[in-house]
Design an enzyme around this catalytic site. Structure first.
Site, PDB file in Angstrom:
ATOM      1  N   GLY A  90     -26.528  36.126  27.860  1.00 23.44           N
ATOM      2  CA  GLY A  90     -26.258  37.262  28.738  1.00 23.44           C
ATOM      3  C   GLY A  90     -27.495  37.791  29.445  1.00 23.44           C
ATOM      4  O   GLY A  90     -27.482  38.875  30.019  1.00 23.44           O
ATOM      5  N   LYS A 105     -15.475  37.050  24.919  1.00 23.39           N
ATOM      6  CA  LYS A 105     -16.027  38.245  24.257  1.00 23.39           C
ATOM      7  C   LYS A 105     -15.011  39.397  24.363  1.00 23.39           C
ATOM      8  O   LYS A 105     -13.812  39.136  24.350  1.00 23.39           O
ATOM      9  CB  LYS A 105     -17.401  38.593  24.844  1.00 23.39           C
ATOM     10  CG  LYS A 105     -18.325  37.362  24.787  1.00 23.39           C
ATOM     11  CD  LYS A 105     -19.774  37.666  24.974  1.00 23.39           C
ATOM     12  CE  LYS A 105     -20.568  36.361  24.878  1.00 23.39           C
ATOM     13  NZ  LYS A 105     -22.012  36.556  24.941  1.00 23.39           N
ATOM     14  N   HIS A 120     -21.216  33.824  15.554  1.00 22.89           N
ATOM     15  CA  HIS A 120     -21.841  34.135  16.855  1.00 22.89           C
ATOM     16  C   HIS A 120     -22.980  35.126  16.625  1.00 22.89           C
ATOM     17  O   HIS A 120     -22.891  36.011  15.771  1.00 22.89           O
ATOM     18  CB  HIS A 120     -20.797  34.722  17.816  1.00 22.89           C
ATOM     19  CG  HIS A 120     -21.301  34.783  19.225  1.00 22.89           C
ATOM     20  ND1 HIS A 120     -22.150  35.782  19.652  1.00 22.89           N
ATOM     21  CD2 HIS A 120     -21.126  33.959  20.285  1.00 22.89           C
ATOM     22  CE1 HIS A 120     -22.457  35.564  20.926  1.00 22.89           C
ATOM     23  NE2 HIS A 120     -21.847  34.472  21.328  1.00 22.89           N
ATOM     24  N   SER A 150     -26.301  31.714  29.052  1.00 22.23           N
ATOM     25  CA  SER A 150     -26.472  31.768  30.514  1.00 22.23           C
ATOM     26  C   SER A 150     -26.199  30.427  31.204  1.00 22.23           C
ATOM     27  O   SER A 150     -26.878  30.083  32.173  1.00 22.23           O
ATOM     28  CB  SER A 150     -27.872  32.293  30.878  1.00 22.23           C
ATOM     29  OG  SER A 150     -28.032  33.620  30.377  1.00 22.23           O
ATOM     30  N   ASN A 191     -16.034  31.706  25.931  1.00 17.35           N
ATOM     31  CA  ASN A 191     -15.973  32.837  24.998  1.00 17.35           C
ATOM     32  C   ASN A 191     -15.851  34.099  25.843  1.00 17.35           C
ATOM     33  O   ASN A 191     -16.826  34.529  26.468  1.00 17.35           O
ATOM     34  CB  ASN A 191     -17.254  32.854  24.148  1.00 17.35           C
ATOM     35  CG  ASN A 191     -17.330  34.095  23.268  1.00 17.35           C
ATOM     36  OD1 ASN A 191     -16.393  34.885  23.193  1.00 17.35           O
ATOM     37  ND2 ASN A 191     -18.469  34.269  22.613  1.00 17.35           N
TER      38      ASN A 191
HETATM   39  P1  13P Z   1     -23.525  33.941  28.354  1.00 22.75           P
HETATM   40  O1  13P Z   1     -23.019  32.638  28.917  1.00 22.75           O
HETATM   41  O2  13P Z   1     -22.925  35.151  29.005  1.00 22.75           O
HETATM   42  O3  13P Z   1     -25.011  33.979  28.270  1.00 22.75           O
HETATM   43  O4  13P Z   1     -22.993  34.005  26.824  1.00 22.75           O
HETATM   44  C1  13P Z   1     -23.212  32.939  25.989  1.00 22.75           C
HETATM   45  C2  13P Z   1     -22.432  33.161  24.742  1.00 22.75           C
HETATM   46  O5  13P Z   1     -22.756  34.017  23.945  1.00 22.75           O
HETATM   47  C3  13P Z   1     -21.258  32.326  24.508  1.00 22.75           C
HETATM   48  O6  13P Z   1     -20.800  32.462  23.203  1.00 22.75           O
END
Ligand code: 13P
Length: 258
Positions: free
Chosen positions: A174, A11, A96, A213, A9
């Site tokens: 995150g 983002k 999400h 993470s 993802n």
């Molecule tokens: P991270 O891997 O950066 O923690 O994000 C997870 C996430 O939200 C995937 O959709």
């Protein structure tokens, strides 16, 4: 048998130049070490056509990060499931936690989006997960049950035969704080059992991804759990070498099984 998935993802990161570099490196790095794993990338919407052109004729799949609950009409700024499918997506993330928290998406709206994805031939990746406060108040299972039940009420259990569920504890996204493998497994088992109470066969075939993470260092331990069929990866999906290592960890663990 459940085919493992590792989905990136991205983002709201990247542009045409950086996404081309990233996806080229992912395609170049995939080999028989990752052959059984369905590898997906979910770029920001405007980059989807660009990435679609890059992954044509490869094993890498494409997903959207969000979609409208409507199929078309006067909904300024929205993107429909049919538009995503037409652009080359086969999957779409729905619900999400960032959409639930920052854009006020209720479980009812998420359920409508899940349905819209399937109506348009997309496989929804339904995200569920509890916040830190909810976990500390011992409400993890009730929160997740509510998020699942809203979709079950809208679509029925049969719809989960062509869906994926991602468990993403909000406190692990995150933050660098990952759920311990046993902690994640406990929730994954709860999700599978919740679906099994409506249909055992659908539950048995349902792919459950962990997100929050995930990194090369912790991926294998998570994927080794019985009910973790892959991952939804944020930060580490923006670095080709890390993403490829996570894919390889998934293959190491899932090899020929499940
Ligand atoms: P991270 O891997 O950066 O923690 O994000 C997870 C996430 O939200 C995937 O959709």
């Amino acid at each position: 048998m459940r085919q493992p998935i590792v989905a990136g993802n991205w983002k709201m990161y990247g542009d045409r130049a950086s996404s081309a570099k990233l996806v080229d490196a992912i395609v170049a790095g995939l080999d028989d070490k990752t052959a059984r794993v369905q590898v997906l990338v979910c770029p920001p919407a405007v980059l989807i056509p660009h990435v679609a052109a890059k992954i044509r004729d490869t094993e890498v799949g494409l997903g959207g990060q969000n979609l409208s609950e409507h199929d078309g009409g006067a909904y300024t700024g929205e993107i429909s499931g049919s538009m995503l499918a037409d652009a080359g997506c086969t999957y779409c993330i729905v619900g999400h936690s960032e959409r639930r928290a920052y854009y006020g998406e209720s479980s009812a709206l998420v359920a409508a989006k899940f349905d819209a994805a399937q109506r348009n031939g997309l496989i929804p990746i339904l995200c569920v997960g509890e916040s830190l406060d909810e976990r500390e108040a011992d409400r993890t299972e009730s929160v997740i049950a509510g998020q699942l039940d809203a979709v079950l009420a809208e679509t029925g259990v049969a719809a989960f035969a062509s869906a994926v569920v991602a468990y993403e504890p909000v406190w692990a996204i995150g933050t660098g704080r990952t759920a311990a493998p046993e902690q994640a497994q406990e929730v994954h088992l709860f999700i599978r059992q919740r679906i099994a109470s409506s249909s055992r066969s659908v539950a048995e075939g349902l792919r459950l991804l962990y997100g929050g993470s995930v990194k090369p260092e912790n991926a294998e331990g998570l994927f080794a759990q019985d009910d973790i069929d892959g991952g939804l990866i944020g930060g580490a999906s923006l670095k080709a070498d890390q993403f490829l290592e996570v894919c390889a960890a998934c293959m190491n663990v899932h090899g020929a099984s499940r």
